[in-house]
Motif scaffolding. Structure first.
Motif, PDB file in Angstrom:
ATOM      1  N   GLY A 142       0.785  -1.231   0.000  1.00  0.00           N
ATOM      2  CA  GLY A 142       0.000   0.000   0.000  1.00  0.00           C
ATOM      3  C   GLY A 142       0.813   1.276   0.000  1.00  0.00           C
ATOM      4  O   GLY A 142       0.274   2.345   0.329  1.00  0.00           O
ATOM      5  N   CYS A 143       2.085   1.194  -0.382  1.00  0.00           N
ATOM      6  CA  CYS A 143       2.930   2.390  -0.398  1.00  0.00           C
ATOM      7  C   CYS A 143       2.676   3.211  -1.663  1.00  0.00           C
ATOM      8  O   CYS A 143       2.510   2.660  -2.749  1.00  0.00           O
ATOM      9  CB  CYS A 143       4.411   1.994  -0.333  1.00  0.00           C
ATOM     10  SG  CYS A 143       4.905   1.175   1.185  1.00  0.00           S
ATOM     11  N   ARG A 144       2.653   4.511  -1.519  1.00  0.00           N
ATOM     12  CA  ARG A 144       2.607   5.400  -2.676  1.00  0.00           C
ATOM     13  C   ARG A 144       4.023   5.688  -3.132  1.00  0.00           C
ATOM     14  O   ARG A 144       4.928   5.851  -2.304  1.00  0.00           O
ATOM     15  CB  ARG A 144       1.872   6.685  -2.329  1.00  0.00           C
ATOM     16  CG  ARG A 144       0.378   6.502  -2.152  1.00  0.00           C
ATOM     17  CD  ARG A 144      -0.302   7.831  -1.902  1.00  0.00           C
ATOM     18  NE  ARG A 144       0.082   8.385  -0.616  1.00  0.00           N
ATOM     19  CZ  ARG A 144      -0.192   9.625  -0.216  1.00  0.00           C
ATOM     20  NH1 ARG A 144      -0.821  10.447  -1.035  1.00  0.00           N
ATOM     21  NH2 ARG A 144       0.180  10.039   0.973  1.00  0.00           N
ATOM     22  N   MET A 145       4.231   5.795  -4.435  1.00  0.00           N
ATOM     23  CA  MET A 145       5.582   5.929  -4.982  1.00  0.00           C
ATOM     24  C   MET A 145       5.644   6.985  -6.074  1.00  0.00           C
ATOM     25  O   MET A 145       4.638   7.313  -6.696  1.00  0.00           O
ATOM     26  CB  MET A 145       6.046   4.578  -5.553  1.00  0.00           C
ATOM     27  CG  MET A 145       6.348   3.516  -4.521  1.00  0.00           C
ATOM     28  SD  MET A 145       6.438   1.868  -5.291  1.00  0.00           S
ATOM     29  CE  MET A 145       4.693   1.426  -5.321  1.00  0.00           C
ATOM     30  N   LEU A 146       6.852   7.455  -6.305  1.00  0.00           N
ATOM     31  CA  LEU A 146       7.177   8.299  -7.445  1.00  0.00           C
ATOM     32  C   LEU A 146       8.530   7.825  -7.957  1.00  0.00           C
ATOM     33  O   LEU A 146       9.491   7.705  -7.186  1.00  0.00           O
ATOM     34  CB  LEU A 146       7.265   9.773  -7.049  1.00  0.00           C
ATOM     35  CG  LEU A 146       7.755  10.734  -8.147  1.00  0.00           C
ATOM     36  CD1 LEU A 146       6.724  10.839  -9.268  1.00  0.00           C
ATOM     37  CD2 LEU A 146       8.066  12.110  -7.570  1.00  0.00           C
ATOM     38  N   VAL A 147       8.618   7.548  -9.254  1.00  0.00           N
ATOM     39  CA  VAL A 147       9.858   7.103  -9.877  1.00  0.00           C
ATOM     40  C   VAL A 147      10.385   8.225 -10.768  1.00  0.00           C
ATOM     41  O   VAL A 147       9.607   8.868 -11.487  1.00  0.00           O
ATOM     42  CB  VAL A 147       9.644   5.814 -10.700  1.00  0.00           C
ATOM     43  CG1 VAL A 147      10.916   5.444 -11.465  1.00  0.00           C
ATOM     44  CG2 VAL A 147       9.221   4.669  -9.785  1.00  0.00           C
ATOM     45  N   VAL A 148      11.692   8.464 -10.707  1.00  0.00           N
ATOM     46  CA  VAL A 148      12.322   9.451 -11.571  1.00  0.00           C
ATOM     47  C   VAL A 148      13.295   8.729 -12.497  1.00  0.00           C
ATOM     48  O   VAL A 148      14.263   8.117 -12.045  1.00  0.00           O
ATOM     49  CB  VAL A 148      13.079  10.529 -10.759  1.00  0.00           C
ATOM     50  CG1 VAL A 148      13.737  11.534 -11.714  1.00  0.00           C
ATOM     51  CG2 VAL A 148      12.131  11.251  -9.813  1.00  0.00           C
ATOM     52  N   ASP A 149      13.005   8.783 -13.792  1.00  0.00           N
ATOM     53  CA  ASP A 149      13.897   8.229 -14.809  1.00  0.00           C
ATOM     54  C   ASP A 149      14.964   9.276 -15.115  1.00  0.00           C
ATOM     55  O   ASP A 149      14.689  10.305 -15.719  1.00  0.00           O
ATOM     56  CB  ASP A 149      13.093   7.886 -16.069  1.00  0.00           C
ATOM     57  CG  ASP A 149      13.975   7.638 -17.282  1.00  0.00           C
ATOM     58  OD1 ASP A 149      15.163   7.303 -17.096  1.00  0.00           O
ATOM     59  OD2 ASP A 149      13.475   7.788 -18.415  1.00  0.00           O
ATOM     60  N   ASP A 150      16.196   8.993 -14.696  1.00  0.00           N
ATOM     61  CA  ASP A 150      17.257   9.983 -14.826  1.00  0.00           C
ATOM     62  C   ASP A 150      17.971   9.848 -16.166  1.00  0.00           C
ATOM     63  O   ASP A 150      19.173   9.589 -16.232  1.00  0.00           O
ATOM     64  CB  ASP A 150      18.252   9.832 -13.674  1.00  0.00           C
ATOM     65  CG  ASP A 150      19.250  10.981 -13.619  1.00  0.00           C
ATOM     66  OD1 ASP A 150      18.896  12.088 -14.068  1.00  0.00           O
ATOM     67  OD2 ASP A 150      20.376  10.764 -13.129  1.00  0.00           O
ATOM     68  N   GLY A 151      17.209  10.032 -17.249  1.00  0.00           N
ATOM     69  CA  GLY A 151      17.800  10.014 -18.581  1.00  0.00           C
ATOM     70  C   GLY A 151      18.324   8.659 -19.001  1.00  0.00           C
ATOM     71  O   GLY A 151      19.394   8.569 -19.627  1.00  0.00           O
ATOM     72  N   SER A 152      17.577   7.591 -18.714  1.00  0.00           N
ATOM     73  CA  SER A 152      18.041   6.242 -19.020  1.00  0.00           C
ATOM     74  C   SER A 152      18.082   5.952 -20.512  1.00  0.00           C
ATOM     75  O   SER A 152      18.846   5.096 -20.963  1.00  0.00           O
ATOM     76  CB  SER A 152      17.155   5.207 -18.313  1.00  0.00           C
ATOM     77  OG  SER A 152      17.176   5.386 -16.916  1.00  0.00           O
TER      78      SER A 152
END
Length: 351
Positions: free
Chosen positions: A25-35
């Motif tokens: 039940g965790c809320r998340m944010l992912v940051v794609d660092d220019g992959s």
């Protein structure tokens, strides 16, 4: 609570982490660092799970990815605490949740500290030991794992974190240095030590990033050592010219003190804009007088016993210099706890 996951060229372990946290039940944010395009399918899979992804146009380093994510969270979910976790599977879901629980209890920065037991790559073991030693020498504070990426940031501390300068992995060390100097509380809880495939997935560059991580502490030690050498040389020259020990000691300390104050304020502590120079100078002067008295007492005693002047100077001042380091860091150049920089007004859009 939001779990912030910076990712650069991730693999399936990122999806495993996201799924495990989602089940809890965790809320998340992912940051794609220019992959790049080759990794887009993985981030599409994350989006298909209902988890927002921010895309950097180019690789900005871990600091850039974390700053972007924290800025976005502060704008979209104000008042939410944040836990930062790596995308390579080295941070277990139960440890992430443990850090989140402690973070919610107060306003301290919470670190998930690894014990470095078991099979730990040599470069990681040595690098962390060296970093830990220098951090304690520079700040007087004990932190077992200074390089951990598992950190809990209360919502009230996001502006403080974002106000810290630095790039790539060095930024995380800068945050610890800044918080220690400003007397913002730092807590550490034990977590599992996990290194997968000899830590092959890490983008940490051992030589280049180690130097960057240690640069703030090395600046501090370098300026202090340079000032100390200037003090010793000036004392010797003034004593030869005047034959007066007290006058020589005072003159040498004034000269080295002026240089030390200017360099510490502008170069080491970056405190030129963080406090009134008159207040800082007054505090510095009080400490300098106390150190001068203690140093001279030791110097006079040692020379009375027949110890050569230069050796006596090194021994006497070495005993009081560490106290001077700590007082400058924690008192003279300490930043106000209530003066963080403001967050950017605009919140980056999801891309």
């Amino acid at each position: 609570m939001i779990v912030l996951i910076p990712a650069y060229e991730p693999d399936e372990r990122m999806l495993e982490l996201v799924d495990a946290l989602d089940e809890d039940g965790c809320r998340m944010l992912v940051v794609d660092d220019g992959s790049g395009d080759d990794y887009q399918p993985l981030f599409d899979d994350v989006c298909s799970r209902g988890i927002p992804v921010l895309h950097q146009c180019s690789n900005t380093g871990k600091a850039g990815a974390l700053r972007r994510g924290l800025t976005y969270i502060a704008g979209r979910w104000p008042g939410e605490d944040v836990v930062t976790a790596d995308s390579d599977g080295q941070h277990r879901p139960h440890d992430i949740e443990a850090v989140a629980a402690v973070t919610a209890q107060g306003d301290a920065l919470v670190l998930g500290g690894r014990a470095f037991t078991g099979e730990v790559p040599l470069r990681s073991r040595v690098g962390n030991a060296f970093s830990r030693m220098l951090f304690r020498a520079s700040t007087g504070q004990r932190v077992h794992d200074t390089q951990t990426g598992l950190r809990g940031i209360p919502s009230s501390r996001i502006p403080d974190v974002l106000s810290v300068g630095g790039e790539r992995f060095a930024w995380e060390m800068n945050v610890l240095m800044d918080f220690s100097r400003r007397r913002i509380p730092i807590k550490e809880i034990p977590i599992e030590t996990v290194y997968l495939d000899g830590n092959a997935s890490s983008h940490f560059r051992p030589l280049r990033d180690s130097l960057a991580v240690l640069r703030p502490m090395l600046r501090y030690l370098l300026v202090s050592l340079g000032s100390f050498v200037l003090d010793v040389v000036a004392l010797q020259l003034l004593y030869v010219a005047s034959g007066q020990l007290l006058l020589s000691a005072i003159g040498a300390r004034v000269l080295s003190g002026v240089v030390n104050f200017a360099l510490n304020r502008s170069f080491v502590f970056r405190a030129a804009a963080a406090g009134d120079v008159r207040t800082q100078l007054m505090r510095y002067g009080l400490i300098a007088v106390a150190m001068l008295a203690a140093g001279y007492a030791g110097l006079a005693l040692l020379t009375e016993w027949g110890v050569p002047l230069v050796i006596a100077k090194v021994v006497a001042d070495g005993a009081v210099y560490v106290c001077g380091f700590l007082l400058q860091r924690g008192y003279v150049f300490a930043r106000r706890r209530d003066a963080p920089e403001e967050l950017p007004a605009a919140v980056p859009a999801l891309r």
